[in-house]
Design a protein around this motif. Structure first.
Motif, mmCIF file in Angstrom:
data_model
loop_
_atom_site.group_PDB
_atom_site.id
_atom_site.type_symbol
_atom_site.label_atom_id
_atom_site.label_comp_id
_atom_site.label_asym_id
_atom_site.label_seq_id
_atom_site.Cartn_x
_atom_site.Cartn_y
_atom_site.Cartn_z
ATOM 1 N N LEU A 73 0.827 -1.201 0.000
ATOM 2 C CA LEU A 73 0.000 0.000 0.000
ATOM 3 C C LEU A 73 0.869 1.262 0.000
ATOM 4 O O LEU A 73 0.591 2.217 -0.741
ATOM 5 N N ILE A 74 1.917 1.256 0.789
ATOM 6 C CA ILE A 74 2.821 2.410 0.838
ATOM 7 C C ILE A 74 3.519 2.608 -0.506
ATOM 8 O O ILE A 74 3.687 3.741 -0.967
ATOM 9 N N SER A 75 3.872 1.499 -1.146
ATOM 10 C CA SER A 75 4.543 1.615 -2.453
ATOM 11 C C SER A 75 3.596 2.138 -3.537
ATOM 12 O O SER A 75 4.039 2.701 -4.536
ATOM 13 N N GLN A 76 2.295 1.994 -3.343
ATOM 14 C CA GLN A 76 1.310 2.465 -4.323
ATOM 15 C C GLN A 76 0.857 3.899 -4.063
ATOM 16 O O GLN A 76 0.064 4.437 -4.831
ATOM 17 N N LEU A 80 -1.528 5.886 -6.925
ATOM 18 C CA LEU A 80 -2.982 5.972 -6.788
ATOM 19 C C LEU A 80 -3.433 7.411 -6.579
ATOM 20 O O LEU A 80 -2.673 8.265 -6.116
ATOM 21 N N LYS A 81 -4.687 7.642 -6.940
ATOM 22 C CA LYS A 81 -5.267 8.947 -6.656
ATOM 23 C C LYS A 81 -5.430 9.084 -5.149
ATOM 24 O O LYS A 81 -5.547 8.092 -4.431
ATOM 25 N N GLU A 82 -5.463 10.315 -4.672
ATOM 26 C CA GLU A 82 -5.501 10.572 -3.234
ATOM 27 C C GLU A 82 -6.721 9.934 -2.570
ATOM 28 O O GLU A 82 -6.614 9.312 -1.520
ATOM 29 N N GLU A 83 -7.882 10.072 -3.177
ATOM 30 C CA GLU A 83 -9.101 9.505 -2.595
ATOM 31 C C GLU A 83 -9.052 7.980 -2.598
ATOM 32 O O GLU A 83 -9.458 7.339 -1.622
ATOM 33 N N GLU A 84 -8.576 7.404 -3.671
ATOM 34 C CA GLU A 84 -8.475 5.947 -3.763
ATOM 35 C C GLU A 84 -7.478 5.425 -2.706
ATOM 36 O O GLU A 84 -7.718 4.394 -2.064
ATOM 37 N N PHE A 85 -6.390 6.147 -2.510
ATOM 38 C CA PHE A 85 -5.396 5.772 -1.510
ATOM 39 C C PHE A 85 -5.996 5.837 -0.098
ATOM 40 O O PHE A 85 -5.774 4.943 0.722
ATOM 41 N N LYS A 86 -6.772 6.898 0.181
ATOM 42 C CA LYS A 86 -7.411 7.037 1.493
ATOM 43 C C LYS A 86 -8.384 5.893 1.758
ATOM 44 O O LYS A 86 -8.480 5.379 2.875
ATOM 45 N N VAL A 87 -9.124 5.495 0.728
ATOM 46 C CA VAL A 87 -10.072 4.389 0.874
ATOM 47 C C VAL A 87 -9.317 3.101 1.218
ATOM 48 O O VAL A 87 -9.717 2.347 2.113
ATOM 49 N N LYS A 88 -8.212 2.853 0.517
ATOM 50 C CA LYS A 88 -7.421 1.646 0.783
ATOM 51 C C LYS A 88 -6.772 1.709 2.171
ATOM 52 O O LYS A 88 -6.689 0.683 2.850
ATOM 53 N N ILE A 89 -6.319 2.885 2.567
ATOM 54 C CA ILE A 89 -5.720 3.048 3.900
ATOM 55 C C ILE A 89 -6.771 2.772 4.973
ATOM 56 O O ILE A 89 -6.506 2.063 5.951
ATOM 57 N N ASN A 90 -7.960 3.322 4.804
ATOM 58 C CA ASN A 90 -9.040 3.089 5.769
ATOM 59 C C ASN A 90 -9.419 1.607 5.841
ATOM 60 O O ASN A 90 -9.676 1.065 6.915
ATOM 61 N N SER A 91 -9.439 0.965 4.690
ATOM 62 C CA SER A 91 -9.733 -0.464 4.640
ATOM 63 C C SER A 91 -8.648 -1.258 5.372
ATOM 64 O O SER A 91 -8.946 -2.183 6.139
ATOM 65 N N PHE A 92 -7.408 -0.863 5.159
ATOM 66 C CA PHE A 92 -6.292 -1.536 5.834
ATOM 67 C C PHE A 92 -6.364 -1.321 7.347
ATOM 68 O O PHE A 92 -6.143 -2.246 8.125
ATOM 69 N N LYS A 93 -6.652 -0.090 7.764
ATOM 70 C CA LYS A 93 -6.762 0.212 9.197
ATOM 71 C C LYS A 93 -7.855 -0.626 9.845
ATOM 72 O O LYS A 93 -7.694 -1.140 10.960
#
Length: 175
Positions: A73-76, A80-93
């Motif tokens: 996730l950090i490497s992506q 990734l777009k900022e919103e898409e990255f936030k969604v993935k970060i929230n999912s990971f959390k």
């Protein structure tokens, strides 16, 4: 004054000596030693260690997968777009928090099962002590951790440990 003090001292000394030479029989045992070194206690400890090792192996695998997922996730982040990255970060959390909660609940359940198994041993030990005290006309049995100084002839730990080992060999963990 000295005479009255001397008489008072003799009176108190006589009174206390009567208490000290009473016919009450008091013995002591090491309850923790009995519970942990009895056959049943060792069996509980062995079962616990086996289950803890299995659970730790599973948690280690899950933790490794989460670390790999985090690194990916950090490497992506820049791709990734900022919103898409936030969604993935929230999912990971959320996934990470679920892992932490599951691990915490599992450890609490293991601790509860261990306490329940040792409580079963303790209940049987209490029954043995009650029988032993009535057979041997013992007034009081004290836990060794509450005794500062005691004559070894009043310690019955090994005797009770042998009786407990004869009465119960194992206790099943309720997981």
């Amino acid at each position: 004054m000295k005479k009255s003090f001397f008489i008072f001292f003799l009176f108190v000394n006589f009174f206390l000596s009567e208490i000290a030479f009473s016919n009450e029989k008091i013995v002591f045992i090491d309850i923790d030693l009995i519970i942990n070194t009895s056959k049943a206690g060792k069996d509980v400890n062995t079962q616990m260690q086996k289950v803890v090792n299995e659970k730790n192996k599973i948690f280690k695998e899950q933790e490794t997968k989460l670390i790999e997922k985090e690194q990916k996730l950090i490497s992506q982040k820049n791709l990734l777009k900022e919103e898409e990255f936030k969604v993935k970060i929230n999912s990971f959390k959320k996934e990470y928090n679920e892992y932490i909660n599951k691990k915490k609940k599992t450890l609490q359940n293991l601790d509860k099962a261990n306490k329940e198994a040792k409580l079963k041993i303790y209940d049987i030990l209490k029954q043995l002590l009650a029988e032993y005290s009535s057979k041997n006309d013992i007034s009081m049995i004290v836990d060794k951790k509450n005794v500062i100084i005691g004559n070894k002839k009043f310690e019955i730990t090994n005797l009770i440990l042998d009786e407990l080992n004869n009465k119960i060999k194992n206790v099943k963990l309720n997981l």
